[in-house]
Design an enzyme around this catalytic site. Structure first.
Site, PDB file in Angstrom:
ATOM      1  CB  CYS A  77      38.003 -10.359  29.552  1.00  0.00           C
ATOM      2  SG  CYS A  77      38.673  -9.138  30.719  1.00  0.00           S
ATOM      3  CG  HIS A 177      33.908 -10.355  32.127  1.00  0.00           C
ATOM      4  ND1 HIS A 177      34.831 -11.370  32.059  1.00  0.00           N
ATOM      5  CD2 HIS A 177      34.577  -9.261  32.552  1.00  0.00           C
ATOM      6  CE1 HIS A 177      36.016 -10.917  32.430  1.00  0.00           C
ATOM      7  NE2 HIS A 177      35.885  -9.641  32.724  1.00  0.00           N
ATOM      8  CD  GLU A 179      32.261 -14.315  31.705  1.00  0.00           C
ATOM      9  OE1 GLU A 179      33.227 -13.873  32.357  1.00  0.00           O
ATOM     10  OE2 GLU A 179      32.128 -14.154  30.478  1.00  0.00           O
TER      11      GLU A 179
END
Length: 195
Positions: A77, A177, A179
């Site tokens: 990001c 992202h 995650e």
């Protein structure tokens, strides 16, 4: 194996920590040069505004340290954007690891900025994407993007095609992202941690 998450006052670090916890990977969260240099893997995540984030990096001299790292480094990001040359966000000079400038999406009718939500990535050719299905879906939240360039290793389309992932030498980056991108993001992180 020692994994360090770089601390630079950019948000979203907790979700990266949770993702590493799910993978059973221990990590250190630090902005100390010796700690970062001693890592086997470095993760450079974040959510935030480019000029504020760069100001903190410069204050801690991380803007000089990060491009000098020799171990695998993965930016996500805003981390990816700060690894580029320049961002239109507050006319910010970035670290220049990737030879490309970051631009703001031009809003058009029917497509809002920021680009937020699930979108598919294409044309990937990096070992970080080994084992992914074609046109895998990942989660984006961003108003700025890097254009497709020589260092692009995955693309996405939103308003225009842009770089979803970049790679140069030991530096890897993703605009999305990992995650919070489910099994696809987890696989990308696993592949990086095996690098």
């Amino acid at each position: 194996m020692k994994t360090v998450i770089i601390k630079y006052n950019a948000g979203n670090v907790q979700s990266v920590m949770y993702a590493l916890d799910r993978l059973g990977v221990s990590y250190v969260y630090s902005d100390e040069e010796a700690e970062i240099r001693s890592a086997d893997r470095v993760i450079f995540p974040g959510v935030g505004e480019a000029s504020t984030a760069m100001a903190y990096l410069k204050e801690k001299k991380l803007d000089l340290l990060i491009p000098d790292l020799k171990q695998p480094v993965f930016g996500t990001c805003i981390g990816m954007q700060l690894m580029c040359k320049h961002s239109e966000e507050n006319d910010t000079t970035c670290m220049g690891i990737f030879d490309v400038d970051v631009y703001k999406f031009a809003a058009i009718p029917g497509l809002k900025v920021p680009h937020m939500g699930w979108n598919n990535i294409k044309a990937y050719h990096s070992h970080l994407t080994d084992g992914l299905p074609d046109n895998a879906y990942v989660y984006f939240v961003h108003s700025y993007a890097a254009p497709v360039c020589a260092q692009t290793v995955a693309t996405c389309d939103y308003i225009v095609p842009f770089s979803a992932m970049l790679k140069k030498d030991n530096f890897y980056a993703a605009q999305f992202h990992c995650e919070i991108s489910g099994g696809v993001g987890q696989k990308i992180m696993e592949n990086f941690l095996k690098e």
